[in-house]
Design a protein around this motif. Structure first.
Motif, PDB file in Angstrom:
ATOM      1  N   ALA A 110     -21.015  -6.985 -16.092  1.00 43.13           N
ATOM      2  CA  ALA A 110     -19.576  -7.124 -16.324  1.00 43.13           C
ATOM      3  C   ALA A 110     -19.244  -6.900 -17.795  1.00 43.13           C
ATOM      4  O   ALA A 110     -18.271  -6.206 -18.124  1.00 43.13           O
ATOM      5  CB  ALA A 110     -19.099  -8.498 -15.864  1.00 43.13           C
ATOM      6  N   TRP A 111     -20.021  -7.487 -18.696  1.00 43.39           N
ATOM      7  CA  TRP A 111     -19.791  -7.297 -20.129  1.00 43.39           C
ATOM      8  C   TRP A 111     -19.969  -5.836 -20.523  1.00 43.39           C
ATOM      9  O   TRP A 111     -19.185  -5.293 -21.295  1.00 43.39           O
ATOM     10  CB  TRP A 111     -20.727  -8.181 -20.965  1.00 43.39           C
ATOM     11  CG  TRP A 111     -20.241  -9.588 -21.081  1.00 43.39           C
ATOM     12  CD1 TRP A 111     -20.797 -10.702 -20.537  1.00 43.39           C
ATOM     13  CD2 TRP A 111     -19.075 -10.031 -21.780  1.00 43.39           C
ATOM     14  NE1 TRP A 111     -20.050 -11.814 -20.842  1.00 43.39           N
ATOM     15  CE2 TRP A 111     -18.983 -11.430 -21.616  1.00 43.39           C
ATOM     16  CE3 TRP A 111     -18.102  -9.398 -22.524  1.00 43.39           C
ATOM     17  CZ2 TRP A 111     -17.966 -12.188 -22.166  1.00 43.39           C
ATOM     18  CZ3 TRP A 111     -17.082 -10.163 -23.080  1.00 43.39           C
ATOM     19  CH2 TRP A 111     -17.016 -11.534 -22.896  1.00 43.39           C
ATOM     20  N   ASN A 112     -21.003  -5.211 -19.987  1.00 39.65           N
ATOM     21  CA  ASN A 112     -21.241  -3.800 -20.299  1.00 39.65           C
ATOM     22  C   ASN A 112     -20.075  -2.937 -19.821  1.00 39.65           C
ATOM     23  O   ASN A 112     -19.648  -2.014 -20.521  1.00 39.65           O
ATOM     24  CB  ASN A 112     -22.554  -3.320 -19.679  1.00 39.65           C
ATOM     25  CG  ASN A 112     -23.765  -3.950 -20.356  1.00 39.65           C
ATOM     26  OD1 ASN A 112     -23.676  -4.444 -21.481  1.00 39.65           O
ATOM     27  ND2 ASN A 112     -24.893  -3.944 -19.671  1.00 39.65           N
ATOM     28  N   SER A 113     -19.573  -3.223 -18.640  1.00 34.75           N
ATOM     29  CA  SER A 113     -18.433  -2.483 -18.101  1.00 34.75           C
ATOM     30  C   SER A 113     -17.199  -2.687 -18.976  1.00 34.75           C
ATOM     31  O   SER A 113     -16.447  -1.742 -19.249  1.00 34.75           O
ATOM     32  CB  SER A 113     -18.164  -2.934 -16.662  1.00 34.75           C
ATOM     33  OG  SER A 113     -17.031  -2.302 -16.149  1.00 34.75           O
ATOM     34  N   LEU A 114     -16.978  -3.910 -19.412  1.00 34.08           N
ATOM     35  CA  LEU A 114     -15.845  -4.211 -20.284  1.00 34.08           C
ATOM     36  C   LEU A 114     -15.958  -3.442 -21.593  1.00 34.08           C
ATOM     37  O   LEU A 114     -14.993  -2.812 -22.046  1.00 34.08           O
ATOM     38  CB  LEU A 114     -15.769  -5.716 -20.549  1.00 34.08           C
ATOM     39  CG  LEU A 114     -14.727  -6.186 -21.555  1.00 34.08           C
ATOM     40  CD1 LEU A 114     -13.321  -5.875 -21.046  1.00 34.08           C
ATOM     41  CD2 LEU A 114     -14.884  -7.652 -21.838  1.00 34.08           C
TER      42      LEU A 114
ATOM     43  N   ILE B 256     -13.426  -0.418 -23.073  1.00 38.56           N
ATOM     44  CA  ILE B 256     -12.762  -0.515 -24.375  1.00 38.56           C
ATOM     45  C   ILE B 256     -13.066   0.726 -25.207  1.00 38.56           C
ATOM     46  O   ILE B 256     -12.183   1.297 -25.852  1.00 38.56           O
ATOM     47  CB  ILE B 256     -13.180  -1.805 -25.114  1.00 38.56           C
ATOM     48  CG1 ILE B 256     -12.592  -3.027 -24.400  1.00 38.56           C
ATOM     49  CG2 ILE B 256     -12.742  -1.761 -26.583  1.00 38.56           C
ATOM     50  CD1 ILE B 256     -13.084  -4.352 -24.908  1.00 38.56           C
ATOM     51  N   LEU B 257     -14.320   1.155 -25.188  1.00 42.05           N
ATOM     52  CA  LEU B 257     -14.706   2.343 -25.951  1.00 42.05           C
ATOM     53  C   LEU B 257     -14.006   3.604 -25.443  1.00 42.05           C
ATOM     54  O   LEU B 257     -13.785   4.544 -26.209  1.00 42.05           O
ATOM     55  CB  LEU B 257     -16.227   2.519 -25.921  1.00 42.05           C
ATOM     56  CG  LEU B 257     -17.018   1.444 -26.671  1.00 42.05           C
ATOM     57  CD1 LEU B 257     -18.516   1.640 -26.444  1.00 42.05           C
ATOM     58  CD2 LEU B 257     -16.677   1.443 -28.157  1.00 42.05           C
ATOM     59  N   GLU B 258     -13.653   3.628 -24.168  1.00 43.38           N
ATOM     60  CA  GLU B 258     -12.980   4.787 -23.589  1.00 43.38           C
ATOM     61  C   GLU B 258     -11.515   4.884 -24.003  1.00 43.38           C
ATOM     62  O   GLU B 258     -10.901   5.943 -23.882  1.00 43.38           O
ATOM     63  CB  GLU B 258     -13.054   4.726 -22.055  1.00 43.38           C
ATOM     64  CG  GLU B 258     -14.434   4.962 -21.506  1.00 43.38           C
ATOM     65  CD  GLU B 258     -14.494   4.740 -19.999  1.00 43.38           C
ATOM     66  OE1 GLU B 258     -13.433   4.497 -19.378  1.00 43.38           O
ATOM     67  OE2 GLU B 258     -15.597   4.786 -19.454  1.00 43.38           O
ATOM     68  N   GLU B 259     -10.953   3.793 -24.496  1.00 44.33           N
ATOM     69  CA  GLU B 259      -9.536   3.794 -24.881  1.00 44.33           C
ATOM     70  C   GLU B 259      -9.320   4.682 -26.099  1.00 44.33           C
ATOM     71  O   GLU B 259     -10.114   4.657 -27.032  1.00 44.33           O
ATOM     72  CB  GLU B 259      -9.064   2.363 -25.209  1.00 44.33           C
ATOM     73  CG  GLU B 259      -8.884   1.502 -23.983  1.00 44.33           C
ATOM     74  CD  GLU B 259      -7.766   1.994 -23.086  1.00 44.33           C
ATOM     75  OE1 GLU B 259      -6.719   2.454 -23.580  1.00 44.33           O
ATOM     76  OE2 GLU B 259      -7.955   1.902 -21.869  1.00 44.33           O
ATOM     77  N   PRO B 260      -8.238   5.452 -26.109  1.00 45.10           N
ATOM     78  CA  PRO B 260      -7.969   6.359 -27.238  1.00 45.10           C
ATOM     79  C   PRO B 260      -7.222   5.651 -28.376  1.00 45.10           C
ATOM     80  O   PRO B 260      -6.194   6.126 -28.847  1.00 45.10           O
ATOM     81  CB  PRO B 260      -7.108   7.433 -26.589  1.00 45.10           C
ATOM     82  CG  PRO B 260      -6.347   6.708 -25.525  1.00 45.10           C
ATOM     83  CD  PRO B 260      -7.316   5.665 -25.008  1.00 45.10           C
TER      84      PRO B 260
END
Length: 84
Positions: free
Chosen positions: A71-75, A79-83
């Motif tokens: 779950a943490w890894n997915s979160l 976040i990293l995918e956000e521009p």
């Protein structure tokens, strides 16, 4: 649908607010406003019961350490995918 009429006593201040809602067009009538209020209370209670069921489930069967990490890894990935 079968309906039943109920009577409700309101203090003048609340009745005045109710009439303002009707006068402003927010509700067609006092009855419609009261009905909407009761429907909202009932929906909030249903949601509260669902929320509590979810909490109870996690307390009965908590996530494993691996599930927590996933779950943490997915979160973090989202976040990293956000521009930003």
């Amino acid at each position: 649908m079968t309906t039943e009429q109920i009577a409700v006593r309101l203090p003048e201040s609340l009745l005045s607010e109710l009439d303002e809602l009707v006068d402003s067009g927010a509700y067609r009538s006092r009855a419609a406003a009261v009905r909407a209020g009761i429907e909202t209370i009932a929906e909030l209670k249903r949601r509260q019961l669902v929320d509590q069921s979810i909490v109870d489930g996690y307390e009965r069967c908590p996530p494993t350490e691996a599930e927590d990490q996933a779950a943490w890894n997915s979160l973090k990935a989202s976040i990293l995918e956000e521009p930003w």
